[in-house]
Motif scaffolding. Structure first.
Motif, PDB file in Angstrom:
ATOM      1  N   SER A   1       0.817  -1.207   0.000  1.00  0.00           N
ATOM      2  CA  SER A   1       0.000   0.000   0.000  1.00  0.00           C
ATOM      3  C   SER A   1       0.854   1.262   0.000  1.00  0.00           C
ATOM      4  O   SER A   1       0.390   2.330  -0.398  1.00  0.00           O
ATOM      5  N   THR A   2       2.120   1.167   0.419  1.00  0.00           N
ATOM      6  CA  THR A   2       2.986   2.345   0.516  1.00  0.00           C
ATOM      7  C   THR A   2       3.850   2.536  -0.722  1.00  0.00           C
ATOM      8  O   THR A   2       3.970   3.649  -1.235  1.00  0.00           O
ATOM      9  N   LYS A   3       4.476   1.455  -1.218  1.00  0.00           N
ATOM     10  CA  LYS A   3       5.346   1.603  -2.379  1.00  0.00           C
ATOM     11  C   LYS A   3       5.275   0.372  -3.264  1.00  0.00           C
ATOM     12  O   LYS A   3       4.875  -0.708  -2.818  1.00  0.00           O
ATOM     13  N   THR A   4       5.668   0.564  -4.532  1.00  0.00           N
ATOM     14  CA  THR A   4       5.765  -0.531  -5.482  1.00  0.00           C
ATOM     15  C   THR A   4       7.189  -0.585  -6.022  1.00  0.00           C
ATOM     16  O   THR A   4       7.737   0.431  -6.444  1.00  0.00           O
ATOM     17  N   ASP A   5       7.781  -1.776  -6.000  1.00  0.00           N
ATOM     18  CA  ASP A   5       9.087  -2.006  -6.624  1.00  0.00           C
ATOM     19  C   ASP A   5       8.840  -2.651  -7.989  1.00  0.00           C
ATOM     20  O   ASP A   5       8.096  -3.628  -8.096  1.00  0.00           O
ATOM     21  N   TRP A   6       9.460  -2.087  -9.025  1.00  0.00           N
ATOM     22  CA  TRP A   6       9.310  -2.584 -10.393  1.00  0.00           C
ATOM     23  C   TRP A   6      10.662  -3.054 -10.904  1.00  0.00           C
ATOM     24  O   TRP A   6      11.664  -2.355 -10.777  1.00  0.00           O
ATOM     25  N   SER A   7      10.685  -4.233 -11.484  1.00  0.00           N
ATOM     26  CA  SER A   7      11.891  -4.763 -12.104  1.00  0.00           C
ATOM     27  C   SER A   7      11.642  -4.873 -13.611  1.00  0.00           C
ATOM     28  O   SER A   7      10.736  -5.591 -14.040  1.00  0.00           O
ATOM     29  N   ILE A   8      12.436  -4.145 -14.404  1.00  0.00           N
ATOM     30  CA  ILE A   8      12.295  -4.127 -15.860  1.00  0.00           C
ATOM     31  C   ILE A   8      13.422  -4.968 -16.457  1.00  0.00           C
ATOM     32  O   ILE A   8      14.606  -4.638 -16.292  1.00  0.00           O
ATOM     33  N   ILE A   9      13.069  -6.039 -17.156  1.00  0.00           N
ATOM     34  CA  ILE A   9      14.066  -6.952 -17.722  1.00  0.00           C
ATOM     35  C   ILE A   9      13.892  -6.979 -19.235  1.00  0.00           C
ATOM     36  O   ILE A   9      12.866  -7.436 -19.741  1.00  0.00           O
ATOM     37  N   GLU A  10      14.892  -6.474 -19.956  1.00  0.00           N
ATOM     38  CA  GLU A  10      14.832  -6.421 -21.412  1.00  0.00           C
ATOM     39  C   GLU A  10      15.758  -7.474 -22.006  1.00  0.00           C
ATOM     40  O   GLU A  10      16.964  -7.466 -21.747  1.00  0.00           O
ATOM     41  N   ASN A  11      15.165  -8.394 -22.769  1.00  0.00           N
ATOM     42  CA  ASN A  11      15.928  -9.434 -23.471  1.00  0.00           C
ATOM     43  C   ASN A  11      16.891 -10.175 -22.539  1.00  0.00           C
ATOM     44  O   ASN A  11      18.063 -10.369 -22.848  1.00  0.00           O
ATOM     45  N   ASN A  12      16.376 -10.536 -21.361  1.00  0.00           N
ATOM     46  CA  ASN A  12      17.140 -11.318 -20.366  1.00  0.00           C
ATOM     47  C   ASN A  12      18.369 -10.592 -19.830  1.00  0.00           C
ATOM     48  O   ASN A  12      19.316 -11.217 -19.335  1.00  0.00           O
ATOM     49  N   SER A  13      18.396  -9.267 -19.938  1.00  0.00           N
ATOM     50  CA  SER A  13      19.516  -8.491 -19.400  1.00  0.00           C
ATOM     51  C   SER A  13      19.341  -8.308 -17.897  1.00  0.00           C
ATOM     52  O   SER A  13      18.343  -8.733 -17.311  1.00  0.00           O
ATOM     53  N   CYS A  14      20.307  -7.656 -17.261  1.00  0.00           N
ATOM     54  CA  CYS A  14      20.189  -7.367 -15.829  1.00  0.00           C
ATOM     55  C   CYS A  14      18.992  -6.452 -15.585  1.00  0.00           C
ATOM     56  O   CYS A  14      18.762  -5.505 -16.346  1.00  0.00           O
ATOM     57  N   PRO A  15      18.229  -6.708 -14.532  1.00  0.00           N
ATOM     58  CA  PRO A  15      17.028  -5.910 -14.287  1.00  0.00           C
ATOM     59  C   PRO A  15      17.341  -4.446 -13.977  1.00  0.00           C
ATOM     60  O   PRO A  15      18.349  -4.130 -13.343  1.00  0.00           O
ATOM     61  N   THR A  16      16.467  -3.571 -14.435  1.00  0.00           N
ATOM     62  CA  THR A  16      16.464  -2.169 -14.020  1.00  0.00           C
ATOM     63  C   THR A  16      15.395  -2.018 -12.954  1.00  0.00           C
ATOM     64  O   THR A  16      14.242  -2.409 -13.162  1.00  0.00           O
ATOM     65  N   LEU A  17      15.763  -1.476 -11.796  1.00  0.00           N
ATOM     66  CA  LEU A  17      14.818  -1.355 -10.686  1.00  0.00           C
ATOM     67  C   LEU A  17      14.257   0.054 -10.602  1.00  0.00           C
ATOM     68  O   LEU A  17      15.012   1.029 -10.599  1.00  0.00           O
ATOM     69  N   LEU A  18      12.929   0.151 -10.546  1.00  0.00           N
ATOM     70  CA  LEU A  18      12.234   1.427 -10.432  1.00  0.00           C
ATOM     71  C   LEU A  18      11.297   1.373  -9.225  1.00  0.00           C
ATOM     72  O   LEU A  18      10.943   0.299  -8.746  1.00  0.00           O
ATOM     73  N   HIS A  19      10.889   2.556  -8.775  1.00  0.00           N
ATOM     74  CA  HIS A  19      10.015   2.626  -7.607  1.00  0.00           C
ATOM     75  C   HIS A  19       8.920   3.667  -7.830  1.00  0.00           C
ATOM     76  O   HIS A  19       9.162   4.721  -8.427  1.00  0.00           O
ATOM     77  N   THR A  20       7.721   3.352  -7.367  1.00  0.00           N
ATOM     78  CA  THR A  20       6.610   4.305  -7.398  1.00  0.00           C
ATOM     79  C   THR A  20       5.843   4.193  -6.083  1.00  0.00           C
ATOM     80  O   THR A  20       6.169   3.367  -5.227  1.00  0.00           O
ATOM     81  N   GLN A  21       4.805   4.994  -5.964  1.00  0.00           N
ATOM     82  CA  GLN A  21       3.876   4.830  -4.861  1.00  0.00           C
ATOM     83  C   GLN A  21       3.257   3.436  -4.919  1.00  0.00           C
ATOM     84  O   GLN A  21       3.230   2.783  -5.960  1.00  0.00           O
ATOM     85  N   GLY A  22       2.715   3.001  -3.781  1.00  0.00           N
ATOM     86  CA  GLY A  22       2.040   1.717  -3.747  1.00  0.00           C
ATOM     87  C   GLY A  22       0.745   1.728  -4.539  1.00  0.00           C
ATOM     88  O   GLY A  22       0.098   2.776  -4.687  1.00  0.00           O
TER      89      GLY A  22
END
Length: 284
Positions: free
Chosen positions: A10-31
């Motif tokens: 409810s407070t935050k969301t962690d997002w992991s973006i993985i393009e073509n099996n590369s290392c994930p990019t981590l992003l954050h937003t509100q929950g």
């Protein structure tokens, strides 16, 4: 091909973006919690916080795990995500799946194997998992009626113990001095102010620093043993490993292992956050 994995409270969301099996990019937003938020609230977070941080416009798959994602909420989530991503990805194919935070925990700690999965954070929850889906769940019932093992339940036991003499008077006096609280303050925070569960769980910060006290150690172990007795015993599967996600399980992992062993179970994987395990699961 882009894979997006979201772990939301409810407070935050962690997002992991993985393009073509590369290392994930981590992003954050509100929950994002569909049980508490309108379509406009969720769409605003996606359009204003998530998508501006992203560069990919490839074919995309989104796996969203979160608090409040009950079965009846999935159509709302599908509708809102489709609308937001349509303007971002254009004609590229976007597939969505929406799941509960409990399934996130199960997939994170058990992968595609059978097991018992637990959440031990401010609250507590558990399930029996068959390697693909949840097959049994003991109702958590929240911090008033249940949540044994979680931070709020631990806080209740601790405050009860320091004011009713189960723990030394010197510890009570030190806790009040350290936190600059009075008994009246504590009563107000629990019975009159919003989110008393978070206040109760905040006592864990003090507890963790004073585990040299054997009585306090035992209080923590007993909190975990009660969780096992009330929540895991109904599954009747002592043969399966017990995996745990959450800050309380992580920070007290040695005492958790002791409690689980005393109840005749085997402790499996412990993760502070499910994201690492979810990335592994979706890359299998």
């Amino acid at each position: 091909m882009t894979t997006i994995i979201a772990d939301s409270g409810s407070t935050k969301t962690d997002w992991s973006i993985i393009e073509n099996n590369s290392c994930p990019t981590l992003l954050h937003t509100q929950g994002i919690n569909p049980a508490l938020m309108t379509d406009e609230d969720i769409e605003g977070i996606l359009n204003n916080e998530l998508l501006p941080q992203m560069e990919t416009k490839d074919e995309t798959t989104v796996h969203f795990y979160g608090a409040g994602v009950r079965q009846e909420m999935i159509p709302q989530m599908q509708r809102v995500f489709e609308k937001a991503f349509a303007g971002f990805t254009g004609s590229n194919i976007v597939e969505f799946s929406f799941h509960s935070d409990l399934l996130a925990a199960a997939r994170a700690v058990c992968g595609k194997n059978e097991g018992i999965a637990c959440i031990l954070g401010t609250g507590a929850n558990s399930c029996l998992y068959d390697g693909a889906s949840i097959v049994q769940n003991t109702p958590a019932l929240g911090f008033i009626l249940g949540d044994e093992g979680g931070g709020a339940a631990l806080g209740k036991r601790f405050l009860n113990a320091i004011f009713k003499g189960e723990l030394p008077q010197a510890m009570r006096d030190d806790y009040l001095k350290t936190t600059q609280l009075t008994l009246a303050d504590i009563i107000r925070k629990v019975y009159k102010e919003p989110m008393p569960n978070r206040f109760l769980a905040s006592t864990s910060l003090y507890i963790k620093e004073h585990l040299d006290n054997q009585q306090l150690q035992q209080l923590v172990v007993d909190n975990f043993r009660l969780f096992v007795q009330r929540n895991l015993k109904p599954y009747g599967r002592k043969d399966l490993p017990v995996g745990v996600v959450g800050s309380i399980g992580w920070h007290y992992r040695e005492l958790l292992a002791e409690a689980i062993a005393k109840e005749g179970y085997t402790l499996g994987c412990i993760l502070k956050s499910p994201m690492e395990g979810l990335i592994r699961y979706h890359n299998q």
